[in-house]
Design a protein around this motif. Structure first.
Motif, short mmCIF file in Angstrom:
data_model
loop_
_atom_site.label_atom_id
_atom_site.label_comp_id
_atom_site.label_asym_id
_atom_site.label_seq_id
_atom_site.Cartn_x
_atom_site.Cartn_y
_atom_site.Cartn_z
N TYR A 271 -0.60 -7.60 3.97
CA TYR A 271 -0.10 -6.40 3.28
C TYR A 271 0.75 -6.74 2.05
N GLU A 272 1.38 -7.94 2.07
CA GLU A 272 2.21 -8.30 0.92
C GLU A 272 1.36 -8.86 -0.22
N GLN B 125 -2.31 -9.29 -0.08
CA GLN B 125 -3.75 -9.01 0.07
C GLN B 125 -4.55 -10.30 0.35
N ASP C 258 -6.63 0.42 9.32
CA ASP C 258 -7.20 -0.80 8.73
C ASP C 258 -7.59 -1.79 9.83
N ILE D 289 5.12 -1.87 7.55
CA ILE D 289 3.68 -1.67 7.84
C ILE D 289 3.55 -0.56 8.88
N ASN E 193 -1.83 2.20 9.23
CA ASN E 193 -2.36 0.87 8.92
C ASN E 193 -2.95 0.21 10.17
#
Ligand code: RFL
Ligand code: PHB
Length: 389
Positions: free
Chosen positions: A316-317, A319, A152, A26, A4
Motif C-alpha cells: 500500500y505504501e 505499490q 483488494d 489500511i 482494502n
C-alpha cells in the motif's frame, strides 16, 4: 461495502492483523462467525514468546500484559520422577511470558473497538469469492441479510476448521499431517500454581503439564486416550492422576480444588502449502496446527501476522508486491521449524500406544542427555523462547 482487506476470523491472528493494518491506515473488516463473548471465553494458549510480546507492543496492547503477565526465565522438565531445569535466560538471554490467550484477545477487541475498527461478529456463511481475479469479494449473512464486501485481498484467519483454506484449488494445495494417538485433558482451577515455573513431565502413565494463568489460577494437563470423555474424569480422578505423574516434590505440595473449566483436545501436526494463492492469504491455525507441547500455536500465528502485515504495508505504501509474493515461503520456513520442535517435544514426553521398552529407553536417554548437555539444552531453549522472525 468496500474495503482494502477482508479478514475472515476474529481469533488472535485476525484481530492482531486488523489492528496493525489499521495503524498503517489500511482499511479492513474482520468477519467472525461467533459472538464476542464466545471468542473471549475460549481458554487456550498461555505462553508468549518475546517476538509475540513485541508485536503486541506494536499493536498498542501491552500495558496490561506488562503489568499482569509473568516473565519466566526457565522451565522444569521431569522424567523417572526426577526433575531438572532448563535455564532459558542463561542459555538464550531471552524469556517467555505467561499471559493467557483469552486476555490477549480481550485486549485486542477492546482497542479495535475503541479506535473504531470494524469487527462484525455473528457473521454466518462467510464465503471468499473470485480470489483468482482482480476483483475478489466476500459474502456473508448477518441476521438473515446477505452482504457483499468488495476488496483488494482476503486473509483467512479462520482457524483449522475455517473455510478459507478450502477455497484454494485442490491441484495447488498440498497438506502434510501427523495425528497423534492421544489427547490432552486440561483443567483450570482457582488454586495457586504448584510451581513458579511450568513443569513438563514424562511419566510411565503418560505426559503431564503444570501451567498457570496467574497467582490464583492454575492450568494443568494430562495425556489421555482419545476415547476418553470429560465425564470419565471427575476432578478427584484428574488430581490423583496428575499427582502420580508430576515429580513427588510437586505432587506433595499441589493445591487441588474444583475445576472451573475442563476440556479434551486432540493433538495434531498439520501444514498446508502454499499459504497463499492469488488474492487469498492464510494465517495461523488456518494454515498450520502444532500439538500444544511446545507452546507454539499462538506464537506462530503471530509470526505469520508479522510477515503479512509488512508485506501489505509495502504494497500500500509503494505499490510493490515483492513481500506478498514471498509471504508463503517466508512464513513456512519458520512454521516448519516450529512443527519440528513441537513434534520433538511431543514424541519425547508422551507415552505412545504399543510403546516398547526400546522406545522407553530412547526417551529416557534423550532426557538424560538433555539434562547433562548444555548443547542439547540450548537447542531446546532456543526453540522454546522462539526462533527469530
Ligand atoms: P483461532 O484462535 O482458531 O481463531 C479462528 C477464528 O476464526 C473463526 N472462524 C470463522 N469466522 C468466520 N467464518 C468462518 N467460516 C469461520 N470459521 C472459523 C473462529 O470462530 C475463531 O474465532 O485461530 P488463530 O487466530 O490462528 O489463533 C491460533 C491459536 O488460537 C492457537 O494456535 C493456540 O491456541 C494454540 N495453543 C497454544 N499456542 C501457544 O502459542 N502457546 C500455548 O501455550 C498454547 N496452548 C493451544 C494451547 C491450543 C490448545 N487447544 C485448545 C487446541 C493449549 C490448548 C489446549
Ligand atoms: C497453557 O498454559 O495452556 C500451556 C502452557 C504450555 C504449553 C501448552 C499449554 O506447552
Amino acid at each position: 461495502m468496500k474495503t482494502n482487506i477482508v479478514i475472515i476470523g476474529g481469533g488472535p491472528s485476525g484481530l492482531l492483523l486488523s489492528r496493525l493494518l489499521s495503524l498503517e491506515g489500511i482499511d479492513n473488516v474482520v468477519l467472525e462467525k461467533q459472538s464476542q463473548e464466545h471468542v473471549i471465553g475460549r481458554i487456550r494458549a498461555g505462553v508468549l514468546e518475546s517476538g509475540t510480546i513485541e508485536m503486541l507492543k506494536m499493536a498498542g496492547v501491552s500495558r496490561r500484559l506488562e503489568k499482569e503477565g509473568f516473565k519466566h526465565d526457565g522451565i522444569q522438565l521431569s522424567f523417572k520422577n526426577h526433575g531438572f531445569r532448563i535455564n532459558l535466560k542463561k542459555l538464550t538471554n531471552k524469556y517467555v511470558t505467561v499471559y493467557g490467550q483469552t486476555e490477549v484477545t480481550k485486549d485486542l477487541y477492546e482497542i479495535i473497538q475503541k479506535e473504531n475498527g470494524t469487527i462484525i461478529n455473528n457473521a454466518k456463511e462467510v464465503l471468499p469469492k473470485e480470489i483468482d481475479t482482480e476483483n475478489p469479494y466476500v459474502t456473508f449473512k448477518k441476521n438473515g441479510i446477505e452482504t457483499k464486501i468488495n476488496c483488494d485481498f482476503i486473509v483467512g484467519c479462520d482457524g483449522y476448521h475455517g473455510i478459507s483454506r478450502s477455497t484454494i484449488p485442490k491441484n495447488i494445495i498440498r497438506t502434510h499431517e501427523r495425528v497423534y494417538p492421544f489427547g490432552w485433558l486440561g483443567i483450570l482451577s482457582e488454586t495457586s500454581p504448584v510451581s513458579d515455573e511450568l513443569i513438563y513431565a514424562n511419566h510411565g502413565s503418560g505426559f503431564a503439564l503444570a501451567s498457570m494463568r496467574n497467582q490464583n489460577l492454575s492450568r494443568y494437563y494430562i495425556q489421555t486416550s482419545l476415547n476418553d470423555k470429560i465425564e470419565d474424569w471427575p476432578d478427584i480422578k484428574f488430581w490423583d492422576e496428575l499427582k502420580k505423574r508430576l515429580p513427588t516434590e510437586a505432587a506433595d505440595t499441589i493445591l487441588t480444588g474444583k475445576s472451573i473449566e475442563k476440556s479434551i483436545a486432540p493433538l495434531r501436526s498439520f501444514v498446508c502449502e502454499p499459504m497463499s494463492w492469488k488474492k487469498l492469504f492464510l494465517v495461523g491455525d488456518a494454515a498450520h496446527i502444532v500439538p500444544p507441547t511446545g507452546a507454539k500455536g499462538l506464537n506462530l500465528a503471530v509470526s505469520d501476522v508479522y510477515y503479512l502485515h509488512r508485506a501489505f504495508r509495502q504494497f500500500y505504501e509503494f505499490q510493490i508486491s515483492d513481500n506478498l509474493d514471498i509471504y508463503s515461503s517466508k512464513a513456512l520456513s519458520r512454521v516448519w521449524k516450529a512443527i519440528r520442535f513441537s513434534w520433538w517435544m511431543t514424541t519425547t514426553f508422551h507415552k505412545f500406544p504399543n510403546q516398547t521398552s526400546f522406545d522407553q529407553r530412547i526417551q529416557d536417554s534423550e532426557l538424560e542427555y538433555l539434562e547433562n548437555s548444555v548443547a542439547s539444552q540450548t537447542v531446546l531453549a532456543e526453540n522454546y523462547v522462539g526462533l527469530p522472525y
